[in-house]
Design a protein around this motif. Structure first.
Motif, PDB file in Angstrom:
ATOM      1  N   TRP A   3      37.423  36.043  23.904  1.00 33.83           N
ATOM      2  CA  TRP A   3      37.762  37.232  24.674  1.00 33.83           C
ATOM      3  C   TRP A   3      38.479  36.899  25.972  1.00 33.83           C
ATOM      4  CZ3 TRP A   3      32.959  41.020  24.390  1.00 33.83           C
ATOM      5  CH2 TRP A   3      32.721  41.327  23.048  1.00 33.83           C
ATOM      6  N   GLY A   4      38.039  35.829  26.637  1.00 35.52           N
ATOM      7  CA  GLY A   4      38.618  35.475  27.932  1.00 35.52           C
ATOM      8  C   GLY A   4      40.084  35.116  27.840  1.00 35.52           C
ATOM      9  N   THR A   5      40.496  34.516  26.711  1.00 33.61           N
ATOM     10  CA  THR A   5      41.889  34.088  26.550  1.00 33.61           C
ATOM     11  C   THR A   5      42.757  35.196  25.981  1.00 33.61           C
ATOM     12  OG1 THR A   5      41.143  31.818  26.193  1.00 33.61           O
ATOM     13  CG2 THR A   5      43.384  32.363  25.478  1.00 33.61           C
ATOM     14  N   TRP A   8      42.167  39.117  28.030  1.00 31.63           N
ATOM     15  CA  TRP A   8      42.026  39.039  29.486  1.00 31.63           C
ATOM     16  C   TRP A   8      42.369  40.348  30.188  1.00 31.63           C
ATOM     17  CZ3 TRP A   8      46.360  40.090  32.329  1.00 31.63           C
ATOM     18  CH2 TRP A   8      47.577  40.030  31.650  1.00 31.63           C
ATOM     19  N   TYR A  11      39.775  45.024  29.696  1.00 27.28           N
ATOM     20  CA  TYR A  11      38.460  45.296  30.287  1.00 27.28           C
ATOM     21  C   TYR A  11      37.844  46.582  29.732  1.00 27.28           C
ATOM     22  CZ  TYR A  11      35.003  46.700  33.789  1.00 27.28           C
ATOM     23  OH  TYR A  11      33.853  47.114  34.407  1.00 27.28           O
ATOM     24  N   ILE A 208      37.819  35.932  35.300  1.00 28.50           N
ATOM     25  CA  ILE A 208      37.731  36.960  34.269  1.00 28.50           C
ATOM     26  C   ILE A 208      37.474  36.348  32.889  1.00 28.50           C
ATOM     27  CG2 ILE A 208      39.135  38.634  32.977  1.00 28.50           C
ATOM     28  CD1 ILE A 208      37.784  39.786  35.411  1.00 28.50           C
ATOM     29  N   PRO A 209      38.164  35.258  32.495  1.00 33.88           N
ATOM     30  CA  PRO A 209      37.837  34.635  31.202  1.00 33.88           C
ATOM     31  C   PRO A 209      36.369  34.220  31.088  1.00 33.88           C
ATOM     32  CG  PRO A 209      39.938  33.831  31.973  1.00 33.88           C
ATOM     33  CD  PRO A 209      39.363  34.635  33.099  1.00 33.88           C
ATOM     34  N   GLN A 210      35.809  33.672  32.168  1.00 36.92           N
ATOM     35  CA  GLN A 210      34.392  33.280  32.122  1.00 36.92           C
ATOM     36  C   GLN A 210      33.495  34.487  31.899  1.00 36.92           C
ATOM     37  OE1 GLN A 210      33.604  31.144  35.741  1.00 36.92           O
ATOM     38  NE2 GLN A 210      34.478  29.211  34.991  1.00 36.92           N
ATOM     39  N   PHE A 212      34.336  37.450  30.600  1.00 37.10           N
ATOM     40  CA  PHE A 212      34.548  38.018  29.277  1.00 37.10           C
ATOM     41  C   PHE A 212      33.955  37.137  28.181  1.00 37.10           C
ATOM     42  CE2 PHE A 212      38.450  40.894  30.309  1.00 37.10           C
ATOM     43  CZ  PHE A 212      37.633  41.652  31.118  1.00 37.10           C
ATOM     44  N   ASN A 213      34.002  35.830  28.343  1.00 40.41           N
ATOM     45  CA  ASN A 213      33.395  34.927  27.354  1.00 40.41           C
ATOM     46  C   ASN A 213      31.871  35.051  27.343  1.00 40.41           C
ATOM     47  OD1 ASN A 213      35.824  33.907  26.424  1.00 40.41           O
ATOM     48  ND2 ASN A 213      35.824  32.149  27.819  1.00 40.41           N
TER      49      ASN A 213
END
Length: 511
Positions: A3-5, A8, A11, A208-210, A212-213
């Protein structure tokens, strides 16, 4: 892919997706709860149905001697056990699925809330930094325009022939000051731009990637937990399927055990009167005008034939029947065969009561002896009223036993009566030998000694957490202290001395 990649910039979709997942867990919990309510209602209705059609009363107990009546009672008992298993399914679903998933759902909601809050906070920090960038940019643009204007004014003043030298210097100093201020704003703008780009890079490539992951990991854990809940929905029922199968097998076996020929013979034995069939009615010739003085028919008037048992009407009670004397104590108002059966049953009942009274008398005598040897434990004279009452009861029962044996002797005849009474004496040893010691053990606490009524083997492991229950393990040999009364439970004694109730369907009778 994660998800993070790849998500991004999604949201809002991540927010909706994770909320939809939590809603699904909540829907499943409600679904299971409604399923358990159906199971509990079904079990309750089955128990009520079983209780409704169960036999009650002396007449129905007599009917239960017939195999087809007894089989129906067995079916009702098995149905009662089956209802217990449905209740167990409902209970395990509540504790194993609903309670667990509800607790897990609360944790997921809190975790999701934290992740979304962190993402919003990071977004707000980046927007705040961008506003500062825009502010320094506008200030730089404004100051640069002012500096350019001051420079042009200084050049204009310098080229003006009417301007004094002081005016020219003053215009140049002002232009120089504005230019210097513009340069500072330019440097501030450049520094703020560099800072913003760094923060933006950290926001989109790290922060944000962290977040979302972590939300992806949370959602995948939710899916795995929900999958386990789906599996439990089936496994909980599979665990009780062996017991349910045994209940159904018991119902099938109840049908197989029915013996119609045996039921017919039993019915004959219960209602055989022993009367001889009536002979032919002789012809009485009244045309001669003379009635024979001696005639079998005159000795046996036709009205006697109204006593024929197969055709007696019992649905209406006449006035004459109301005036009849009450039933005889020796059952002489019954047909011969039924009289003998009832006398024998009465003798058996009295023998059992006599045995019980003799047991009580022996216990009191032993207790009195202990009190005499150990006065501190009790007063021997306090037992005299009970001993006297028990002795009187024994005397009364022996008198009754003799009375009914005499009536039975008269009913069956000399030799047959002797055999019957001898057999009764062999089985009812108490009346002939009242001093026999029937106790092998006597506890100091003087509690009533309760002997096991049978043995059984545990088919499954049962954890007795409720008050009054006891835990058992598969294959364990148990002593039966109290049979199932129709509620699906029986009281047993373990070899360790523990005693309590267990489900009747968890054991098989015999070692």
């Amino acid at each position: 892919m994660d998800w993070g990649t790849d998500l991004w910039d999604q949201y809002d979709h991540i927010d909706k997706h994770t909320q939809s997942g939590l809603d699904l867990v909540e829907r499943y919990i409600k679904f299971v709860k409604e399923r358990t309510e159906i199971e509990q209602s079904y079990a309750k209705q089955l128990r009520s149905l079983s209780k409704k059609y169960a036999k009650r009363g002396s007449k129905e107990e007599q009917d239960c001697k017939f195999s087809n009546h007894a089989s129906l009672q067995e079916i009702l008992n098995e149905l009662n056990d089956y209802a217990g298993q449905r209740e167990l399914i409902a209970e395990n679903m509540i504790t194993g699925i609903c309670v667990e998933l509800t607790k897990y759902l609360q944790d997921l909601k809190q975790e999701r809330k934290t992740h979304l809050s962190d993402a919003k906070k990071a977004q707000q920090n980046l927007e705040s930094s961008f506003k500062q960038l825009e502010s320094t940019k506008k200030r730089f643009a404004k100051e640069w325009a002012e500096a350019d204007k001051a420079t042009q004014q200084a050049e204009k003043t310098e080229s003006d022939l009417n301007a004094t030298r002081l005016d020219v210097e003053k215009a140049k100093q002002h232009a120089h000051s504005r230019t210097h201020t513009a340069e500072e704003c330019r440097n501030d703008y450049a520094a703020q731009l560099q800072k913003y780009n760094k923060e933006q890079n950290f926001f989109y490539y790290t922060e944000i990637p962290q977040i979302f992951n972590m939300m992806q990991d949370m959602d995948e854990r939710r899916i795995r937990k929900l999958a386990e809940g789906y599996g439990q929905f089936s496994e909980i029922e599979k665990k009780v399927q062996p017991i349910i199968s045994r209940c159904l097998e018991g119902i099938s076996a109840a049908g197989v055990k029915i013996n119609e020929k045996q039921d017919s013979l039993l019915f004959i034995e219960q209602h055989k009167s022993g009367f001889e069939r009536p002979g032919d009615v002789e012809f009485e010739d009244y045309s001669q005008g003379i009635k024979p003085a001696t005639s079998d028919s005159s000795l046996n008037p036709p009205k006697v034939r109204a006593k024929l048992w197969p055709f007696s009407k019992k649905n209406k009670i006449t006035h004459a029947e109301k005036l009849m004397p009450p039933a005889a104590e020796d059952f002489s108002h019954f047909p011969p065969e039924q009289q003998k059966k009832r006398l024998q049953a009465k003798i058996d009942d009295i023998t059992k009561e006599l045995q019980k009274a003799q047991d009580q008398s022996d216990a009191l005598e032993k207790m009195k002896g202990v009190y005499e040897q150990n006065p501190q434990m009790g007063d021997p004279s306090s037992l005299e009223p009970q001993i006297t009452e028990t002795s009187q009861n024994i005397g009364r029962l022996r008198g009754d036993l003799t009375k009914y044996e005499t009536w039975l002797s008269e009913a069956v005849g000399g030799e047959e009566a002797a055999n019957t009474i001898n057999n009764n004496t062999q089985h009812g040893v108490v009346a002939a030998n009242p001093t026999q010691n029937i106790y092998t053990e006597f506890e100091d606490e003087f509690d009533d000694i309760e002997s096991p009524i049978g043995q059984c083997t545990a088919l499954y492991t049962f954890e007795g957490h409720s008050e009054g229950t006891v835990s058992i393990t598969e294959g364990e040999l148990l002593s039966i202290m109290e049979e199932d009364k129709g509620d699906g439970w029986m009281r047993v004694l373990r070899s360790s001395g523990e005693e309590g109730y267990i489900p009747s369907s968890y054991v098989k009778l015999g070692p």
